[in-house]
Design a protein around this motif. Sequence first.
Motif, PDB file in Angstrom:
ATOM      1  N   TYR A 118       1.615  41.688  66.936  1.00  0.00           N
ATOM      2  CA  TYR A 118       1.726  42.991  66.286  1.00  0.00           C
ATOM      3  C   TYR A 118       0.939  42.928  64.981  1.00  0.00           C
ATOM      4  O   TYR A 118       1.281  42.169  64.077  1.00  0.00           O
ATOM      5  N   SER A 123      -1.750  46.117  68.599  1.00  0.00           N
ATOM      6  CA  SER A 123      -0.551  45.422  69.083  1.00  0.00           C
ATOM      7  C   SER A 123      -0.749  45.167  70.576  1.00  0.00           C
ATOM      8  O   SER A 123      -1.078  46.099  71.326  1.00  0.00           O
ATOM      9  N   LYS A 138       5.140  47.635  66.249  1.00  0.00           N
ATOM     10  CA  LYS A 138       6.482  47.212  65.827  1.00  0.00           C
ATOM     11  C   LYS A 138       6.956  48.125  64.703  1.00  0.00           C
ATOM     12  O   LYS A 138       6.313  48.204  63.652  1.00  0.00           O
ATOM     13  N   ASP A 148       5.421  37.243  68.489  1.00  0.00           N
ATOM     14  CA  ASP A 148       6.655  36.939  69.212  1.00  0.00           C
ATOM     15  C   ASP A 148       6.323  36.009  70.364  1.00  0.00           C
ATOM     16  O   ASP A 148       5.364  36.250  71.124  1.00  0.00           O
TER      17      ASP A 148
END
Length: 417
Positions: A118, A123, A138, A148
């Motif tokens: 992100y 993203s 996000k 992540d």
Amino acid sequence: MSLIQQIAEKRQLLLDGIAANGGDINLSIFEDFYPDEAHFIFELLQNAEDANATEVTFELTAHGCSFEHNGSRHFNEQDIRGITGIFNSSKKNNPDKIGKFGVGFKSVFVYTDTPVVYSKHYSFRIEKLVLPVAVPPKHGLGDRTRFDFPFNNPKKNAEEAFAEVKSGLEQLSENTLLFLKNLEYIKWKVGAQEGALLREEHSQNHVEVLKQLDGKDCLSSHWLRFSAPVQLDKAFTSPVDGVERQQVAIAFELALTGDKKSFDKNRTIKEQLKVVPAVRGKVSVFFPADKETSGLRFHLHGPFVPELSRASIKNSPENLPLFGQLAALTAKSLHAIKELGLLNGEFLAVLPNADDHLPDRYQVIRKAIIDEMKVEPLVPTHLGGHAPAARLLQARASLKALLTVDDLAFVTEREDH
């Protein structure tokens, strides 16, 4: 068509070509390249440093790990192509290139099949190692960048992944921040427990690194750090683009004297600290290369070309000029240490001697120190002060106590000081 879709189309052609030949991209190769547990932690820190971040945060759960930084440099097209490419080998896209995503990021695939990025403008999720897929931004991230990493690699169960990453975060040492320019604060959260590393610059050369657990200081280390810009000449051609903007650096460990518990900014260094020999001098390429051995009792950093795992430094001609520049920097630092009042007899234990086993490429550092101390007033003398080694005589303590300066002049028939 969006940029992510354009890159995805190109990457899909690659996947289709591999599939048509009855093959697949083998992720296990990265397990061989990055055998050390949670190697990707250092790759993420390097990328954050290159993005001009001052603070980063890791958060580890039973199901995955996230990483955020406040860097002002955001993902661009070249970064997306780099992070989804495979073994870019040209100088322009060299995996060791400062500030760019390369093969080092692939170490995350030891733990995850689908990392998610992100950033301010883009993203996306990465599938099948090379395929970017757009995802919604996000919410609330602002200008921060976030990664992540769900623990969904079928070859490593989530419990094992959690344990390895937890161990990697807990083992982050003070050296992690020592040679970085931008990054000052590393925070991690594992369940209810929090930890952090914080670097404080007391002066141009005096650095303190604090390690905290649950908000409380549990370790403080002090360092004398000296640096100089990398000097390029016709003999120095490096495959690392941007190396001329980097620095070589050395660091000596400091310890509080007497019963002192903390450093007082209102008092001088020589009143509170002394230089002590490191148990094992480490060599860093921004971060410690744990398998590299210098044989020294202080620490080195240079923008070396490392082995792919970054655990050691390549034995290549491109790296040799950096050792010469580290040697010159070390010799020059002795004068600054003297000015700080720390160049005493005790300090000599930090310097390499004839009995120390130094690999060939590090011996130039010992030679530079000896040559400098022979001709410059850098050797502590019996009656105080410093003098060049070439003008000094060495003897047992009993003989030093017996002979005065005048006696010594008479015995040696020398007329110099």
